[in-house]
Design a protein around this motif. Structure first.
Motif, PDB file in Angstrom:
ATOM      1  N   PRO A 547       0.812  -1.226   0.000  1.00 11.36           N
ATOM      2  CA  PRO A 547       0.000   0.000   0.000  1.00 11.36           C
ATOM      3  C   PRO A 547       0.842   1.270   0.000  1.00 11.36           C
ATOM      4  N   ASN A 548       0.295   2.283  -0.658  1.00 11.50           N
ATOM      5  CA  ASN A 548       0.887   3.617  -0.646  1.00 11.50           C
ATOM      6  C   ASN A 548       0.110   4.460   0.363  1.00 11.50           C
ATOM      7  N   PHE A 549       0.666   4.634   1.549  1.00 11.00           N
ATOM      8  CA  PHE A 549      -0.069   5.308   2.609  1.00 11.00           C
ATOM      9  C   PHE A 549      -0.199   6.814   2.372  1.00 11.00           C
ATOM     10  N   ASP A 550       0.600   7.364   1.477  1.00  6.91           N
ATOM     11  CA  ASP A 550       0.418   8.767   1.111  1.00  6.91           C
ATOM     12  C   ASP A 550      -0.915   8.978   0.390  1.00  6.91           C
ATOM     13  N   ASN A 563      -9.174   1.118   5.549  1.00  2.00           N
ATOM     14  CA  ASN A 563      -8.360  -0.075   5.342  1.00  2.00           C
ATOM     15  C   ASN A 563      -6.878   0.290   5.286  1.00  2.00           C
ATOM     16  N   PHE A 564      -6.539   1.346   4.558  1.00  2.00           N
ATOM     17  CA  PHE A 564      -5.146   1.797   4.495  1.00  2.00           C
ATOM     18  C   PHE A 564      -4.662   2.261   5.871  1.00  2.00           C
ATOM     19  N   GLU A 565      -5.534   2.947   6.591  1.00  2.00           N
ATOM     20  CA  GLU A 565      -5.151   3.415   7.924  1.00  2.00           C
ATOM     21  C   GLU A 565      -4.838   2.234   8.838  1.00  2.00           C
ATOM     22  N   LEU A 566      -5.660   1.189   8.737  1.00  2.00           N
ATOM     23  CA  LEU A 566      -5.434   0.001   9.546  1.00  2.00           C
ATOM     24  C   LEU A 566      -4.092  -0.633   9.193  1.00  2.00           C
ATOM     25  N   PHE A 567      -3.833  -0.800   7.898  1.00  2.05           N
ATOM     26  CA  PHE A 567      -2.573  -1.413   7.474  1.00  2.05           C
ATOM     27  C   PHE A 567      -1.374  -0.564   7.925  1.00  2.05           C
ATOM     28  N   GLN A 568      -1.526   0.742   7.842  1.00  2.00           N
ATOM     29  CA  GLN A 568      -0.439   1.644   8.238  1.00  2.00           C
ATOM     30  C   GLN A 568      -0.164   1.536   9.741  1.00  2.00           C
ATOM     31  N   GLU A 569      -1.225   1.517  10.526  1.00  2.00           N
ATOM     32  CA  GLU A 569      -1.052   1.423  11.977  1.00  2.00           C
ATOM     33  C   GLU A 569      -0.488   0.065  12.372  1.00  2.00           C
ATOM     34  N   ASP A 570      -0.898  -0.983  11.663  1.00  2.00           N
ATOM     35  CA  ASP A 570      -0.369  -2.314  11.947  1.00  2.00           C
ATOM     36  C   ASP A 570       1.111  -2.390  11.607  1.00  2.00           C
ATOM     37  N   LEU A 571       1.504  -1.729  10.518  1.00  2.00           N
ATOM     38  CA  LEU A 571       2.925  -1.679  10.176  1.00  2.00           C
ATOM     39  C   LEU A 571       3.709  -0.968  11.269  1.00  2.00           C
ATOM     40  N   LYS A 572       3.125   0.095  11.801  1.00  2.00           N
ATOM     41  CA  LYS A 572       3.779   0.817  12.903  1.00  2.00           C
ATOM     42  C   LYS A 572       3.885  -0.074  14.141  1.00  2.00           C
ATOM     43  N   ASP A 573       2.823  -0.825  14.423  1.00  2.00           N
ATOM     44  CA  ASP A 573       2.858  -1.737  15.570  1.00  2.00           C
ATOM     45  C   ASP A 573       3.952  -2.788  15.425  1.00  2.00           C
ATOM     46  N   HIS A 574       4.320  -3.077  14.174  1.00  2.00           N
ATOM     47  CA  HIS A 574       5.401  -4.032  13.922  1.00  2.00           C
ATOM     48  C   HIS A 574       6.736  -3.325  13.697  1.00  2.00           C
ATOM     49  N   HIS A 575       6.789  -2.042  14.078  1.00  2.00           N
ATOM     50  CA  HIS A 575       8.043  -1.284  14.143  1.00  2.00           C
ATOM     51  C   HIS A 575       8.676  -1.044  12.781  1.00  2.00           C
ATOM     52  N   MET A 576       7.872  -0.901  11.742  1.00  2.00           N
ATOM     53  CA  MET A 576       8.436  -0.675  10.415  1.00  2.00           C
ATOM     54  C   MET A 576       7.781   0.498   9.697  1.00  2.00           C
ATOM     55  N   ALA A 577       7.181   1.409  10.430  1.00  2.00           N
ATOM     56  CA  ALA A 577       6.487   2.539   9.805  1.00  2.00           C
ATOM     57  C   ALA A 577       7.411   3.328   8.892  1.00  2.00           C
ATOM     58  N   PHE A 583       8.938  -0.123   1.015  1.00  2.00           N
ATOM     59  CA  PHE A 583       8.185  -1.337   0.666  1.00  2.00           C
ATOM     60  C   PHE A 583       7.374  -1.114  -0.611  1.00  2.00           C
ATOM     61  N   LEU A 584       6.752   0.056  -0.699  1.00  2.00           N
ATOM     62  CA  LEU A 584       5.972   0.384  -1.897  1.00  2.00           C
ATOM     63  C   LEU A 584       6.857   0.331  -3.141  1.00  2.00           C
ATOM     64  N   MET A 585       7.998   0.991  -3.088  1.00  2.00           N
ATOM     65  CA  MET A 585       8.850   1.089  -4.269  1.00  2.00           C
ATOM     66  C   MET A 585       9.460  -0.255  -4.649  1.00  2.00           C
ATOM     67  N   ALA A 586       9.942  -1.000  -3.661  1.00  2.00           N
ATOM     68  CA  ALA A 586      10.571  -2.283  -3.964  1.00  2.00           C
ATOM     69  C   ALA A 586       9.551  -3.294  -4.485  1.00  2.00           C
ATOM     70  N   VAL A 867      18.679  -8.248   3.666  1.00  2.00           N
ATOM     71  CA  VAL A 867      17.729  -8.736   2.671  1.00  2.00           C
ATOM     72  C   VAL A 867      16.411  -8.965   3.384  1.00  2.00           C
ATOM     73  N   GLN A 868      15.411  -8.153   3.049  1.00  2.00           N
ATOM     74  CA  GLN A 868      14.166  -8.120   3.815  1.00  2.00           C
ATOM     75  C   GLN A 868      12.955  -8.385   2.919  1.00  2.00           C
ATOM     76  N   PRO A 869      12.438  -9.599   2.904  1.00  2.00           N
ATOM     77  CA  PRO A 869      11.180  -9.841   2.198  1.00  2.00           C
ATOM     78  C   PRO A 869      10.056  -8.967   2.766  1.00  2.00           C
ATOM     79  N   ILE A 870       9.155  -8.537   1.879  1.00  2.00           N
ATOM     80  CA  ILE A 870       8.069  -7.638   2.268  1.00  2.00           C
ATOM     81  C   ILE A 870       6.807  -8.477   2.440  1.00  2.00           C
ATOM     82  N   ASP A 871       6.309  -8.514   3.639  1.00  2.00           N
ATOM     83  CA  ASP A 871       5.190  -9.397   3.966  1.00  2.00           C
ATOM     84  C   ASP A 871       3.873  -8.861   3.403  1.00  2.00           C
ATOM     85  N   THR A 872       2.862  -9.730   3.317  1.00  2.00           N
ATOM     86  CA  THR A 872       1.515  -9.270   3.030  1.00  2.00           C
ATOM     87  C   THR A 872       1.118  -8.199   4.033  1.00  2.00           C
ATOM     88  N   TRP A 873       0.457  -7.148   3.563  1.00  2.00           N
ATOM     89  CA  TRP A 873       0.132  -6.023   4.442  1.00  2.00           C
ATOM     90  C   TRP A 873      -0.936  -6.375   5.473  1.00  2.00           C
TER      91      TRP A 873
END
Length: 956
Positions: A547-550, A563-577, A583-586, A867-873
């Motif tokens: 997702p593109n949170f912008d 839905n985007f807000e939820l995914f963004q907050e969950d990413l923050k909860d997992h310390h990767m905000a 993640f979007l670009m890669a 090397v960091q795989p990008i998980d499902t959002w």
């Protein structure tokens, strides 16, 4: 009421009466042709559905609303809750049960991941009312009422005079009031019901589903009341005949003629200068139809994607009392035909390059009725090389056809149904009759538009659909020979409707990277050669991007991206905000690569008539399907431009057939070069050539290709490239370009030196587990390389392919793959001898596809792997395939990529291994983070871990 209020009221009444008098005088002086009903209306919600029984058409409503609009546009309805009854299926109920989602299930912070969230939600009947003045010049007239796009079941009254009911989801609702309604003040009442009652078109149909536009209540587009003379043109049907250089105009009146009528016809070029002499004809007495053939001259202009020439026709009918009615329309001189397995426009072969439009309009939630909005969309499509659009289980408004006519876009329109999940076809349900009626309404309403070339009943049906759709196809092929018909747009498991003119179906799509190395030799001919008609790929792509949170700030209308807000907050909860944009670009670069490979394979397939992406822009529903290289607003996301996309998706595309993209420098790059030419003409003097460039854009090698005339079609071979790579002496990323006239396409290839030099591992302990020796060496400050492939426990449930998530992991219940790409620290010195970008391009297939992944959930919050795989959002787990750390006083690299025992058949793995070893031996080996041995060991502990559960047994 005090004396001042009484005086004000008396003044208001007098002014109101004066206004009515002035309005009437003006109307008498200037005959009124129609009354625009847009503006202020009163309304009343009928939540209990009692309005008909209580005759609400006799009441006066207090609350007001501006129409055209929807209730939710104006903040009318109920707040969404946990118990809201949505129109749409949900196949992943984890949100309702997962403890980590509990905070999003609270009343004041409701955020769910399934689709966009409306500020207000209302399903049921709503009544709308407006007072009007019928002018004097309408005395004794029949009245007509047009509602362009109500949603969706309407009933109308003028005062207590009932006009009937209609339920079209595709064409305007047209009402006729034959009763004598005298000039003066009257009340128009409209009841609109958006609840599924007796008629169900399918809860996931994009005509009504909350997954896309949402099941809104209201009216958009034209709202007009007008007088009808004795004779009215109900339909004007134009049929062009290119070979006879004429058109057939079929005029259908509202009643049989009781006298001789004169028909006057004017035809002029709409976007060109051709003008035809006006002509007149007689309408035969005692008839409702008149068929007229009109010569278009020897120099008429045709309509196509290459030259979308349009004509405007004006038809007037007249009797002794004067002109009775005038009808205007637009048409094009075009023949959209089929020859064997190909589509042709005016005799020229074309290839469809399309996208699927799913009624995704995030600012309103419904398709626009203005031409400018559609013009913008089609201009974007053309800038990305597309010439075609499929409308998935809905028919757009008139403006979409007008804009497509002008842009030269071929449209596939569908009935408003996805007859699966909540309803089925061919089982005697109301939808069976409705779709026959609705299809006729669509053809009658929009059939003159040259862009309207193809039609299907709708999407992926269930039930006894084969005989039903065979009848549907036969009926409408006979009714409307201007279009080509297919029974349904479907995936691979649906039956083919054998009497269809063409097929829209998978499986001629997909990439087999799960099982084999990327290459461009393959095509889809084995999936299409057994058919004797045009085959169009159904919903190609569906490759996901993070997702593109912008984008969140763009949702300024009644639909919010919770839905985007939820995914963004969950990413923050997992310390990767902080990594969201990376993640979007890669992931975007991987998505774009997949689209390139799939589209090129289609253009290499000899008898594949085209493709329909799903889609060029994101799909907001069904769990949030971020499958577009554009966002839901048709804006670029930053990782691929229109120009880049058009290099492999255009009317002319250079192509190469390469057996692989990774080479040793003792190999020879061999490629067959061909051209797909659908420019509408033979390419002459194309000056074709190829080039091989390095990362500094310096041309290393080049050569000329056959520049003879390139005919229309696929598989036009223009030469071969046979290039020994022995001049490359270090690991390199190179660009292979092919130029054909003004068209250029390019591919990356990677070349690695074939050397037998042994890497120095004397000062490195290489192990498959953190055994006692590894622990001891770390305590002594030594260097350890842990090759952990096959040993990982925390993360072994995560499946990674070179391709990203398909559609999304929620809708398809965590079907693999689970990742959307890989983010790389490409500037890290570990890659000094291994050329890579910040994303995993095709060379990574050998070392990333189906490899184990480590879940770093117990690592410190700020820890970032190399090397960091990008998980499902939906899960946002912090993942790794390669990381480094100070551990127990020593330096450790942990790698879950299988580098143990690499051989000469693995040039990429071999080069990465050498680069890692060189890094460990260098002074650059200085990890920034210190991690305890217990945290490292936890990655390999066999213990019970939480497993994902959808809580739903049904599959989409």
């Amino acid at each position: 009421m005090n004396i001042f209020q009484k005086k004000s009221l008396n003044i208001s009444i007098k002014l109101g009466a004066l206004f009515v008098i002035i309005f009437t005088i003006v109307q008498c002086a200037t005959p009124t042709k129609q009354i625009d009903l847009k503006g202020n209306w009163s309304y009343k919600l009928d939540k209990e559905n009692v309005g008909l029984k209580e005759k609400w058409q006799t009441l006066k409503f207090k609350d007001t609303i501006q129409l055209p609009s929807s209730l939710r546009d104006k903040g009318i309805g109920d707040n969404p809750t946990l118990t809201t009854e949505w129109t749409g299926s949900i196949y992943d109920s984890t949100w309702f049960f997962n403890p980590t989602m509990r905070k999003y299930r609270k009343k004041d912070s409701l955020k769910f991941p399934f689709w966009l969230t409306p500020d207000k939600h209302y399903v049921g009947a709503a009544w709308y009312q407006k007072d009007i003045i019928i002018p004097e010049n309408w005395k004794d007239k029949t009245l007509g009422l047009e509602l362009e796009r109500p949603h969706w079941q309407t009933q109308v009254w003028i005062d207590t005079v009932y006009g009937g009911s209609q339920n079209s989801l595709s064409a305007s609702h047209q009402y006729t009031f034959n009763q004598n309604i005298n000039p003066g003040k009257h009340t128009v009442t409209i009841r609109i019901d958006n609840a599924i009652r007796d008629l169900d078109v399918g809860i996931n149909s994009h005509s009504i589903s909350d997954h896309t536009q949402g099941n809104w209540n209201g009216i958009v587009g034209n709202m007009i009341l007008y007088p009808i003379n004795e004779y009215k043109i109900n339909q004007l049907k134009i049929t062009p005949n290119l070979s006879d250089k004429n058109i057939q105009a079929k005029i259908i009146l509202n009643k049989k003629t009781q006298e001789n009528l004169k028909v006057s016809i004017k035809i002029n070029g709409l976007n060109h200068e051709q003008h035809l002499e006006p002509s007149t004809f007689n309408f035969e007495n005692n008839s409702t139809e008149c068929i007229i053939k009109i010569p278009m001259g020897d120099d008429f202009k045709t309509w196509s994607e290459f030259n979308p020439n349009l004509y405007k026709i004006e038809v007037a009918i007249e009797n002794e009392d004067g002109i009775q009615d005038v009808k205007e329309d637009v048409f094009g001189m075009r023949a959209f035909t089929i020859e064997e397995k190909h589509f042709k426009i005016n005799g020229t072969q074309i290839s469809l390059r399309g996208t699927t439009e799913c009624s995704v309009f995030p600012l309103t939630g419904y398709p626009p009725t203005d031409e400018a909005s559609w013009t913008r969309i089609y201009e974007i499509c053309k800038s990305f090389g597309l010439n075609h659009m499929r409308f998935h289980s809905y028919c757009p408004p008139e403006a979409a056809f007008i804009a497509a006519d002008k842009a030269g876009i071929y449209l596939q329109v569908e009935g408003p149904s996805w007859a699966k999940y909540s309803v089925s076809l061919g089982n005697g349900k109301p939808i069976d009759t409705y779709l026959m009626e609705e299809t006729k309404r669509i053809i009658d309403a929009y059939g003159n538009h040259p862009s309207f070339c193809m039609m299907a009943y709708g999407n992926e049906p269930s039930g006894n659909y084969v005989p039903y759709l065979e009848n549907w196809v036969s009926h409408f092929k006979a009714y409307d020979p201007q279009r080509v018909f297919t029974g349904a747009s479907t995936g691979r498991s649906w039956s083919i409707i054998e009497n269809s003119d063409f097929i829209v179906r998978s499986p001629p799509r997909g990439l087999n990277w799960k099982n084999e190395q990327p290459q461009s030799l393959f095509d889809y001919r084995d999936k299409t050669e057994n058919q004797n008609r045009p085959y169009v790929t159904f919903e190609m792509g569906q490759w996901c991007v993070y997702p593109n949170f912008d984008e969140i700030k763009k949702y300024t209308g009644p639909l919010k991206a919770k839905n985007f807000e939820l995914f963004q907050e969950d990413l923050k909860d997992h310390h990767m905000a902080d990594q969201a944009n990376d993640f979007l670009m890669a992931s975007g670069k991987l998505q774009a690569s997949c689209y390139k490979q799939e589209i090129e394979a289609t253009l290499r397939t000899p008898n594949l008539a085209g493709f329909q992406l799903l889609s060029l822009n994101d799909f907001s529903g069904q769990g949030t399907a971020l499958v577009g290289v554009l966002d839901a607003f048709w804006d670029e996301k930053g990782y691929i431009s229109a120009e880049e996309f058009k290099s492999f998706c255009n009317d002319v595309v250079p192509l190469v057939r390469l057996p692989k993209y990774t080479f040793y420098n003792d190999e020879t790059l061999i490629a067959n070069v061909e051209v797909a030419n659908f420019s509408g003409e033979v390419l002459k003097d194309a000056n074709s050539k190829w080039e091989l460039l390095n990362e500094e854009n310096t041309i290393l090698q080049s050569g000329h290709l056959n520049s003879e005339a390139i005919p229309i079609g696929k598989g036009n071979k223009i030469g071969d490239i046979n290039l020994p790579l022995n001049f490359i002496n270090k690991a390199s990323k190179l660009t292979l370009k092919v130029h054909v006239g003004n068209y250029t396409n390019q591919w990356y290839v990677w070349v690695y030196p074939k050397t037998e030099t042994k890497v120095n591992v004397n000062d490195i302990y290489i192990t498959k587990s953190l055994d006692k020796k590894a622990t001891q060496i770390l305590k002594q400050g030594g260097n350890v390389l842990l090759l952990a492939a096959g040993k990982v426990e925390n993360g072994k449930d995560i499946v990674q392919y070179q391709t990203p998530v398909f559609w999304n992991t929620s809708w398809f219940k965590m079907r693999p793959p689970h990742t959307t790409g890989i983010l790389l620290k490409d500037k890290h010195p570990v890659f000094n001898d291994f050329p890579t970008d910040y994303y995993a391009d095709l060379q990574w297939w050998e070392i990333a596809n189906r490899q184990q992944i480590m879940n770093l959930e117990n690592f410190p919050p700020n820890f970032r792997p190399i090397v960091q795989p990008i998980d499902t959002w939906f899960l946002n787990r912090r993942l790794a395939m390669l990381f480094e750390a100070h551990v127990n006083g020593g330096k450790l690299i942990v790698c879950s990529i299988n580098l143990d025992g690499v051989n000469d058949n693995q040039p990429v793995a071999k080069q990465l291994y050498k680069s890692i070893i060189s890094y460990i031996n260098s002074d650059d080996f200085k990890p920034n983070d210190t991690i305890s041995l217990d945290i490292i060991n936890e990655l390999f502990e066999k213990k019970e871990r939480t497993i994902w559960n959808s809580y739903v047994k049904e599959n989409p």
